[in-house]
Design an enzyme around this catalytic site. Structure first.
Site, PDB file in Angstrom:
ATOM      1  N   ASP A 191      -5.876  18.397   8.331  1.00 49.15           N
ATOM      2  CA  ASP A 191      -4.889  18.887   7.301  1.00 49.15           C
ATOM      3  C   ASP A 191      -3.795  19.678   7.810  1.00 49.15           C
ATOM      4  O   ASP A 191      -3.364  19.517   8.873  1.00 49.15           O
ATOM      5  CB  ASP A 191      -5.825  20.259   6.752  1.00 49.15           C
TER       6      ASP A 191
ATOM      7  N   ASP B 229       5.209   8.473   4.844  1.00 53.66           N
ATOM      8  CA  ASP B 229       4.988   7.258   4.358  1.00 53.66           C
ATOM      9  C   ASP B 229       5.104   6.984   2.726  1.00 53.66           C
ATOM     10  O   ASP B 229       4.855   7.959   2.092  1.00 53.66           O
ATOM     11  CB  ASP B 229       3.351   6.958   4.414  1.00 53.66           C
TER      12      ASP B 229
ATOM     13  N   ASP C 245       5.369   1.518   3.165  1.00 52.44           N
ATOM     14  CA  ASP C 245       4.130   0.558   3.055  1.00 52.44           C
ATOM     15  C   ASP C 245       4.087  -0.665   2.580  1.00 52.44           C
ATOM     16  O   ASP C 245       4.775  -0.766   1.269  1.00 52.44           O
ATOM     17  CB  ASP C 245       3.109   1.479   2.581  1.00 52.44           C
TER      18      ASP C 245
ATOM     19  N   GLU D  37       6.825  -1.573   6.889  1.00 51.63           N
ATOM     20  CA  GLU D  37       5.559  -2.291   7.184  1.00 51.63           C
ATOM     21  C   GLU D  37       5.702  -3.865   6.591  1.00 51.63           C
ATOM     22  O   GLU D  37       5.997  -4.049   5.585  1.00 51.63           O
ATOM     23  CB  GLU D  37       4.195  -1.758   6.851  1.00 51.63           C
TER      24      GLU D  37
ATOM     25  N   HIS E  87      -3.381   3.020  12.370  1.00 48.87           N
ATOM     26  CA  HIS E  87      -4.508   3.411  11.664  1.00 48.87           C
ATOM     27  C   HIS E  87      -5.211   2.093  11.034  1.00 48.87           C
ATOM     28  O   HIS E  87      -6.183   2.405  10.420  1.00 48.87           O
ATOM     29  CB  HIS E  87      -4.121   4.407  10.653  1.00 48.87           C
ATOM     30  N   ASP E  88      -4.716   0.972  11.169  1.00 50.11           N
ATOM     31  CA  ASP E  88      -5.104  -0.071  10.714  1.00 50.11           C
ATOM     32  C   ASP E  88      -5.777  -1.058  11.572  1.00 50.11           C
ATOM     33  O   ASP E  88      -6.173  -2.140  11.309  1.00 50.11           O
ATOM     34  CB  ASP E  88      -4.012  -0.894   9.792  1.00 50.11           C
TER      35      ASP E  88
HETATM   36  C1  GLC Z   1      -0.747  -0.899   4.621  1.00 49.21           C
HETATM   37  C2  GLC Z   1      -1.400   0.447   5.046  1.00 49.21           C
HETATM   38  C3  GLC Z   1      -2.904   0.291   5.091  1.00 49.21           C
HETATM   39  C4  GLC Z   1      -3.317   0.282   3.545  1.00 49.21           C
HETATM   40  C5  GLC Z   1      -2.401  -0.623   2.838  1.00 49.21           C
HETATM   41  C6  GLC Z   1      -2.487  -0.793   1.280  1.00 49.21           C
HETATM   42  O1  GLC Z   1      -1.169  -1.961   5.294  1.00 49.21           O
HETATM   43  O2  GLC Z   1      -1.093   0.519   6.542  1.00 49.21           O
HETATM   44  O3  GLC Z   1      -3.513   1.381   5.883  1.00 49.21           O
HETATM   45  O4  GLC Z   1      -4.416   0.172   3.208  1.00 49.21           O
HETATM   46  O5  GLC Z   1      -1.068  -0.799   3.272  1.00 49.21           O
HETATM   47  O6  GLC Z   1      -1.880   0.248   0.967  1.00 49.21           O
END
Ligand code: GLC
Length: 561
Positions: free
Chosen positions: A33, A102, A206, A260, A333-334
């Protein structure tokens, strides 16, 4: 230190990514958190980074852990509230650290108020915020087209009341927004202003290349087993129109953006960068160098290919030089942890150091993902029940169809699932790695007694200190930031060697992939006996000749001038 008056601040900075649920648990409920982040700001500062990128902090039912946003102008109660966020923001700014949020606007959560209202039917002004369409047959018997989602089966979900389907390119709980609707774009601008007015410095956008869909939503290429139809939602021309609109707001605040960008190529990236309106995105996260051990997605594995990795990095280095700017990353994180993928668990620290130098010393803005700096590794879970991620379960369904047992699938997931990057940060050798006293929301990697921040702080040879040294070496160093890039020995299957050059100064980065000793001869124009070794993951040897035999995963960096 980047300042707003330096127009290149985003080129000169380095960024630390926080995936909040697993970073630091300040209120001891087993979930990371903002209280935890507040406590760790000095730690983050100590790394030598200049910015934090927060994965989503918004209220979310967690179908995709925050990437399904239920309210864009608020903070998830699990993480705190707006007041606490403001404290974190101010605390970061006091330390000279920028804050990047994000921005997830390809889709909302199905719990978002807009979506709930959109279900009232065509009379609701929110109906056209989403892609609601009639099926090809009544009664939910045939969806509007053949698209498949990236995360969860078909891309259309049927609503009985409306006798209509809604589009979700990701999970069912992530309905796609209809960005072609000007009202939706006004909402996006209002979200941008909300956070920028509060003092946020920029956004990581994103899947931003997905925000436009082909008009008429035609069928996709039939053979795709997942993401079928993606040619109708990837990098279509209107994406640029929408970004131009958003840029008008962003420019008022001098805000930074990194998009991204799945399937991004250098040629397409240049279109975004050299647009008549200027940079539509400052940086782009492409995926090419994350495909050195797989086909397109992590789950379809191949043996690691150094040549593939080098080609990906070098292509982007060459293509962006003098035109655009690279986003440098090897974890987020992916994806599973990088040492498990491109390095060696046996030589965890040496290979981790080599990988860090390999990418941080290239031309671009480096990103470091939480836990990467202490060399966290993949976790081994025993059964499917322990996993939490929608992608893992979707893949279970797919792999079962081709004959995988649960046991075999779990083995695969232990290597390939992105959940490997989502285990709680190991702060110390105490219970649960010092993350929390309570039951953590996701298992802590049992290697925490050995791999943790406290142990790394105490060990002068740790990966943590190496990351600090690299990031500080880069800081304010024009050769590392602005120097040219040249690769050497491109065909080598065990060495990645490149040089950087700037105003008469030169640097040579030598990275060994593997344990086998390799004879390294310095490339023409580089005399090791005259250079200064600034980094090495083994004790610096006396160098008598212009060559040496590498040690396992050895990395050396030499400087001239
Ligand atoms: C992006 C994020 C991922 C998410 C996906 C859908 O790829 O990095 O973690 O699951 O978008 O929002």
């Amino acid at each position: 230190m980047p300042t707003q008056t330096n127009p290149n601040w985003w080129k000169e900075m380095s960024v630390y990514q926080i995936w909040p649920r697993s970073f630091a648990d300040g209120d001891n409920d087993g979930i990371g958190d903002l209280h935890g982040v507040l406590e760790k700001l000095d730690y983050i500062k100590s790394l030598g980074v200049d910015a934090i990128w927060f994965s989503p902090l918004y209220p979310s039912p967690n179908a995709d852990y925050g990437y399904d946003c239920a309210d864009y102008k608020n903070i998830h109660p699990e993480y705190g509230d707006l007041g606490l966020f403001k404290q974190v923001l101010d605390g970061a700014h006091e330390r000279g650290i920028k804050v990047i949020l994000d921005l997830v606007i390809n889709h909302t959560s199905d719990h978002h108020e807009w979506f709930i209202k959109s279900k009232e039917g065509p009379q609701s002004e929110y109906h056209d915020y989403y892609y609601w369409r009639k099926g090809k047959k009544p009664g939910g018997k045939k969806p509007p087209n053949n698209w498949l989602s990236v995360f969860e089966g078909g891309a259309w979900e049927y609503d009985k009341n409306l006798d209509e389907y809604y589009l979700h390119v990701f999970a069912k709980g992530q309905p796609d927004l209809n960005m072609a609707n000007p009202k939706v774009r006004e909402e996006v601008k209002s979200i941008l202003r909300f956070w920028l007015d509060m003092g946020v410095d920029g956004f990581r956008e994103d899947v931003i290349t997905y925000i436009a869909k082909t008009e008429g939503l035609p069928n996709g290429f039939p053979l795709m087993p997942v993401g079928r139809g993606m040619e109708h939602w990837t990098s279509l021309p209107p994406v640029k129109d929408y970004l131009r609109e958003f840029k008008e707001v962003l420019d008022e605040y001098g805000a930074f953006t990194v998009g991204e960008a799945p399937m991004m190529t250098p040629a397409l990236a240049k279109e975004y960068i050299t647009d008549e309106a200027g940079n539509l995105l400052n940086l782009m996260f492409h995926f090419k160098h994350m495909e050195a051990d797989c086909i397109l997605i992590d789950w379809v594995g191949l043996p690691f290919s150094l040549r593939k990795l080098k080609k990906a990095f070098s292509t982007w280095q060459r293509e962006m030089f003098g035109v655009g700017w690279n986003a440098l990353y090897i974890e987020n994180h992916d994806h599973p942890r990088i040492i498990d993928r491109y390095g060696s668990l046996k030589y965890r620290v040496q290979s981790g150091k080599m990988l860090a130098a390999m990418y941080i010393l290239q031309s671009g803005t480096p990103f470091v993902y939480q836990g990467q700096e202490i060399g966290m590794t993949n976790i081994k879970l025993d059964c499917l029940d322990q996993f939490k991620d929608v992608i893992t379960f979707n893949n279970y369904n797919l792999f079962r169809k081709i004959g995988f047992s649960e046991q075999r699938f779990v083995k695969l997931a232990n290597r390939r699932s992105r959940e490997n990057a989502r285990t709680p940060i190991q702060w110390s050798a105490e219970k649960n790695g010092g993350f929390c006293e309570a039951e953590p929301w996701f298992p802590v990697n049992p290697n925490y007694p050995e791999i943790n921040v406290a142990a790394a702080e105490a060990d002068p040879d740790s990966l943590l200190h190496w990351y600090r040294a690299l990031l500080n070496f880069r800081k304010g160093n024009p050769m590392v930031i602005y120097g040219s890039y040249e690769e050497h020995y491109e065909s080598s299957r065990s060495l990645y060697v490149y040089s950087r050059e700037y105003e008469g100064k030169k640097m040579l980065v030598i990275c060994t992939f593997g344990e086998k000793p390799v004879q390294f001869n310095a490339p023409r124009g580089f005399d090791l006996t005259q250079g200064k070794q600034v980094f090495g993951n083994y004790a610096a040897p006396e160098i008598q000749t212009n060559s040496f035999v590498t040690k396992p995963w050895e990395c050396r960096v030499y400087l001239w001038g």
